[in-house]
Design a protein around this motif. Structure first.
Motif, PDB file in Angstrom:
ATOM      1  N   SER A 347      40.052  18.935  58.934  1.00 59.27           N
ATOM      2  CA  SER A 347      39.668  19.070  60.336  1.00 59.27           C
ATOM      3  C   SER A 347      39.027  20.416  60.651  1.00 59.27           C
ATOM      4  N   LEU A 348      39.049  21.332  59.677  1.00 53.02           N
ATOM      5  CA  LEU A 348      38.500  22.669  59.889  1.00 53.02           C
ATOM      6  C   LEU A 348      36.973  22.637  59.898  1.00 53.02           C
ATOM      7  N   PRO A 349      36.338  23.651  60.480  1.00 51.76           N
ATOM      8  CA  PRO A 349      34.879  23.724  60.456  1.00 51.76           C
ATOM      9  C   PRO A 349      34.353  23.715  59.020  1.00 51.76           C
ATOM     10  N   GLU A 350      33.163  23.190  58.841  1.00 48.54           N
ATOM     11  CA  GLU A 350      32.588  23.053  57.501  1.00 48.54           C
ATOM     12  C   GLU A 350      32.517  24.393  56.778  1.00 48.54           C
ATOM     13  N   GLU A 351      32.162  25.441  57.484  1.00 49.00           N
ATOM     14  CA  GLU A 351      32.050  26.756  56.852  1.00 49.00           C
ATOM     15  C   GLU A 351      33.371  27.181  56.226  1.00 49.00           C
ATOM     16  N   ARG A 352      34.475  26.928  56.928  1.00 53.54           N
ATOM     17  CA  ARG A 352      35.793  27.274  56.390  1.00 53.54           C
ATOM     18  C   ARG A 352      36.152  26.368  55.214  1.00 53.54           C
ATOM     19  N   ARG A 353      35.843  25.084  55.312  1.00 55.11           N
ATOM     20  CA  ARG A 353      36.168  24.157  54.225  1.00 55.11           C
ATOM     21  C   ARG A 353      35.426  24.516  52.950  1.00 55.11           C
ATOM     22  N   ASN A 354      34.300  25.157  53.081  1.00 54.15           N
ATOM     23  CA  ASN A 354      33.506  25.565  51.916  1.00 54.15           C
ATOM     24  C   ASN A 354      33.981  26.880  51.321  1.00 54.15           C
ATOM     25  N   GLN A 355      35.032  27.438  51.880  1.00 53.78           N
ATOM     26  CA  GLN A 355      35.543  28.724  51.395  1.00 53.78           C
ATOM     27  C   GLN A 355      37.029  28.587  51.020  1.00 53.78           C
ATOM     28  N   LEU A 356      37.286  27.717  50.059  1.00 56.03           N
ATOM     29  CA  LEU A 356      38.653  27.498  49.602  1.00 56.03           C
ATOM     30  C   LEU A 356      39.220  28.795  49.029  1.00 56.03           C
ATOM     31  N   ARG A 357      40.416  29.145  49.436  1.00 50.52           N
ATOM     32  CA  ARG A 357      40.995  30.443  49.097  1.00 50.52           C
ATOM     33  C   ARG A 357      41.904  30.420  47.874  1.00 50.52           C
ATOM     34  N   ALA A 358      42.065  29.270  47.263  1.00 48.52           N
ATOM     35  CA  ALA A 358      42.907  29.169  46.070  1.00 48.52           C
ATOM     36  C   ALA A 358      42.411  28.012  45.224  1.00 48.52           C
ATOM     37  N   GLY A 359      42.796  28.013  43.966  1.00 48.77           N
ATOM     38  CA  GLY A 359      42.423  26.916  43.089  1.00 48.77           C
ATOM     39  C   GLY A 359      41.361  27.294  42.080  1.00 48.77           C
ATOM     40  N   LEU A 360      41.228  26.470  41.064  1.00 50.83           N
ATOM     41  CA  LEU A 360      40.253  26.720  40.006  1.00 50.83           C
ATOM     42  C   LEU A 360      38.835  26.452  40.503  1.00 50.83           C
ATOM     43  N   PRO A 361      37.923  27.410  40.374  1.00 51.26           N
ATOM     44  CA  PRO A 361      36.510  27.111  40.619  1.00 51.26           C
ATOM     45  C   PRO A 361      36.052  26.026  39.640  1.00 51.26           C
ATOM     46  N   ALA A 362      35.099  25.232  40.056  1.00 53.68           N
ATOM     47  CA  ALA A 362      34.652  24.098  39.237  1.00 53.68           C
ATOM     48  C   ALA A 362      34.229  24.537  37.838  1.00 53.68           C
ATOM     49  N   GLU A 363      33.537  25.669  37.759  1.00 53.83           N
ATOM     50  CA  GLU A 363      33.054  26.140  36.462  1.00 53.83           C
ATOM     51  C   GLU A 363      34.214  26.513  35.542  1.00 53.83           C
ATOM     52  N   ARG A 364      35.235  27.158  36.118  1.00 57.04           N
ATOM     53  CA  ARG A 364      36.385  27.568  35.316  1.00 57.04           C
ATOM     54  C   ARG A 364      37.193  26.346  34.875  1.00 57.04           C
ATOM     55  N   GLU A 365      37.333  25.374  35.756  1.00 53.82           N
ATOM     56  CA  GLU A 365      38.046  24.157  35.392  1.00 53.82           C
ATOM     57  C   GLU A 365      37.350  23.451  34.236  1.00 53.82           C
ATOM     58  N   ALA A 366      36.024  23.347  34.326  1.00 54.61           N
ATOM     59  CA  ALA A 366      35.253  22.692  33.266  1.00 54.61           C
ATOM     60  C   ALA A 366      35.398  23.453  31.951  1.00 54.61           C
ATOM     61  N   GLN A 367      35.401  24.771  32.038  1.00 49.74           N
ATOM     62  CA  GLN A 367      35.535  25.589  30.834  1.00 49.74           C
ATOM     63  C   GLN A 367      36.890  25.358  30.164  1.00 49.74           C
ATOM     64  N   LEU A 368      37.958  25.353  30.955  1.00 45.89           N
ATOM     65  CA  LEU A 368      39.297  25.144  30.406  1.00 45.89           C
ATOM     66  C   LEU A 368      39.453  23.746  29.821  1.00 45.89           C
ATOM     67  N   LEU A 369      38.893  22.764  30.501  1.00 48.07           N
ATOM     68  CA  LEU A 369      38.952  21.400  29.975  1.00 48.07           C
ATOM     69  C   LEU A 369      38.209  21.293  28.647  1.00 48.07           C
ATOM     70  N   SER A 370      37.086  21.985  28.542  1.00 51.10           N
ATOM     71  CA  SER A 370      36.312  21.974  27.305  1.00 51.10           C
ATOM     72  C   SER A 370      37.085  22.660  26.177  1.00 51.10           C
ATOM     73  N   LEU A 371      37.694  23.787  26.493  1.00 49.58           N
ATOM     74  CA  LEU A 371      38.485  24.502  25.495  1.00 49.58           C
ATOM     75  C   LEU A 371      39.659  23.665  25.010  1.00 49.58           C
ATOM     76  N   TRP A 372      40.302  22.953  25.954  1.00 44.69           N
ATOM     77  CA  TRP A 372      41.427  22.109  25.584  1.00 44.69           C
ATOM     78  C   TRP A 372      40.965  20.939  24.715  1.00 44.69           C
ATOM     79  N   ALA A 373      39.838  20.349  25.053  1.00 45.78           N
ATOM     80  CA  ALA A 373      39.305  19.247  24.255  1.00 45.78           C
ATOM     81  C   ALA A 373      38.971  19.720  22.845  1.00 45.78           C
ATOM     82  N   GLN A 374      38.408  20.912  22.746  1.00 42.08           N
ATOM     83  CA  GLN A 374      38.094  21.463  21.432  1.00 42.08           C
ATOM     84  C   GLN A 374      39.373  21.705  20.626  1.00 42.08           C
TER      85      GLN A 374
END
Length: 381
Positions: A347-374
């Motif tokens: 329900s928050l404004p779009e600008e705020r929703r686009n500024q998540l303050r916690a959690g894995l950035p998409a790039e870091r998540e993909a990197q960790l998943l790739s490392l785990w798969a390897q």
């Protein structure tokens, strides 16, 4: 990973007294409708827990007065008396607005430094019936023992006069413990100390919990930290607030771990709640805690709330809540908390929703998943 980083539970966000005062509780009235209307002073009241408490107390017919600097969301609660000043008696008018005032109870949601908590507790002690201090499970010195209760060893400060959290919040637990001691010394048997863990739900601006349903709702392959059996303790801010009102109504004193749900919960059950709330069937790839630690992810910030379920953190999400439950703490379904937290964020404004303050950035998540798969491929090879 440092213990202080894992221990720091901001906004508790969320929340210990001397071991001697935590041996029991006192209750002077029953449940149901409040025996009498109370006049409650809230030190703070406009952050996260404070507003939830004010709302719950008003619903029960109690009178509220807020004391704060008037800087955080001053527009809240226009019908409530507001006193302005500073927790630090050496700044501006300090606590002057509280002089000569009497209240049935005080809820201290904004105490972080013992000198300042001591000032308010000593000033108010002759004029209040009960003083509730919101501390934190970070007030414990260790997290290695599952089912530890309120008598567990607490943190200390190398320098009892320190008034900074430290670069890595290494002083946070010791400071909370010292604040508890200041409260107990000033109020004696009229003090109530509440030690929450992770406080979550609507209005939680840290985004620590809502990261999980948000990411799950996006679909695709999602990194799930640890294992489905890893324990997880959270408490809905509304459950905590309603219970605090009950503590005031019953004049309940003592020390309590405010952690939930009532029965042990797990990361697997949390993701099941995400699935139920979002209706998605996101693919979860469970990445063991040992692998995440080896690759620089300790669960603080990038992987919020989750903690390795072994070693020094084996009891991190396994604190005993038996005493609080006996004192009336009740919990709504974590599925409801997940649903409401997600709905609030969306329900928050779009600008705020686009500024998540916690959690894995998409790039870091993909990197960790790739490392785990390897790593898995190398094992199979």
């Amino acid at each position: 990973m440092t213990t202080s980083r894992r221990q720091f539970l901001q906004f508790s966000l969320a929340a210990a007294a001397l071991t001697a005062c935590g041996t029991g509780m006192k209750a002077t009235s029953g449940g149901g409708a409040p025996a009498s209307k109370k006049h409650i002073l809230v030190l703070g009241g406009t952050g996260f827990l404070g507003p939830a408490f004010v709302t719950a107390a008003q619903a029960r017919g109690h009178t509220l007065t807020l004391f704060n600097r008037g800087k955080t969301r001053p527009e809240l609660f226009p019908d409530v008396e507001k006193l302005h000043g500073d927790r630090d008696p050496l700044k501006g008018e300090g606590l002057k607005a509280l002089e000569g005032r009497s209240f049935d109870a005080v809820l201290d949601t904004s105490g972080y430094y013992p000198r300042m908590v001591r000032a308010s507790a000593e000033l108010l002690a002759p004029h209040v019936g009960q003083y509730i201090f919101i501390s934190s499970v970070s007030a414990y010195s260790k997290n290695d023992t599952p089912d530890a209760d309120e008598n567990a060893e607490t943190a200390t400060l190398a320098d009892p006069t320190v008034e900074t959290m430290g670069k890595n919040f290494e002083n946070y637990g010791g400071l909370k413990r010292a604040c508890e001691q200041a409260t107990e010394k000033a109020l004696g048997g009229r003090a109530t100390v509440v030690r929450p863990g992770y406080i979550v739900g609507p209005e939680d601006r840290t985004d620590r919990y809502v990261y999980f349903p948000l990411r799950y709702d996006k679909g695709g392959e999602m990194l799930a930290p640890g294992s489905p059996e890893d324990p997880l303790q959270i408490i809905d801010v509304r459950d905590l607030a309603e219970w605090l009102v009950l503590l005031v109504e019953r004049n309940t004193t003592g020390t309590f771990n405010a952690v939930g749900p009532e029965k042990p919960w797990t990361m697997g059950e949390m993701f099941a709640a995400c699935k139920e709330v979002t209706g998605k069937d996101t693919k979860l790839t469970w990445v063991p805690g040992e692998f995440l630690l080896k690759n620089g992810e300790d669960g603080e910030g990038a992987l919020p709330i989750w903690a390795p379920a072994f070693g020094a953190y084996a009891g991190m999400h396994r604190r005993s809540n038996a005493r609080a439950v006996k004192a009336g703490l009740r919990f709504r379904s974590p599925v409801v908390t997940t649903r409401d937290a997600l709905a609030w964020f969306q329900s928050l404004p779009e600008e705020r929703r686009n500024q998540l303050r916690a959690g894995l950035p998409a790039e870091r998540e993909a990197q960790l998943l790739s490392l785990w798969a390897q790593a898995q491929g190398n094992k199979q090879g």
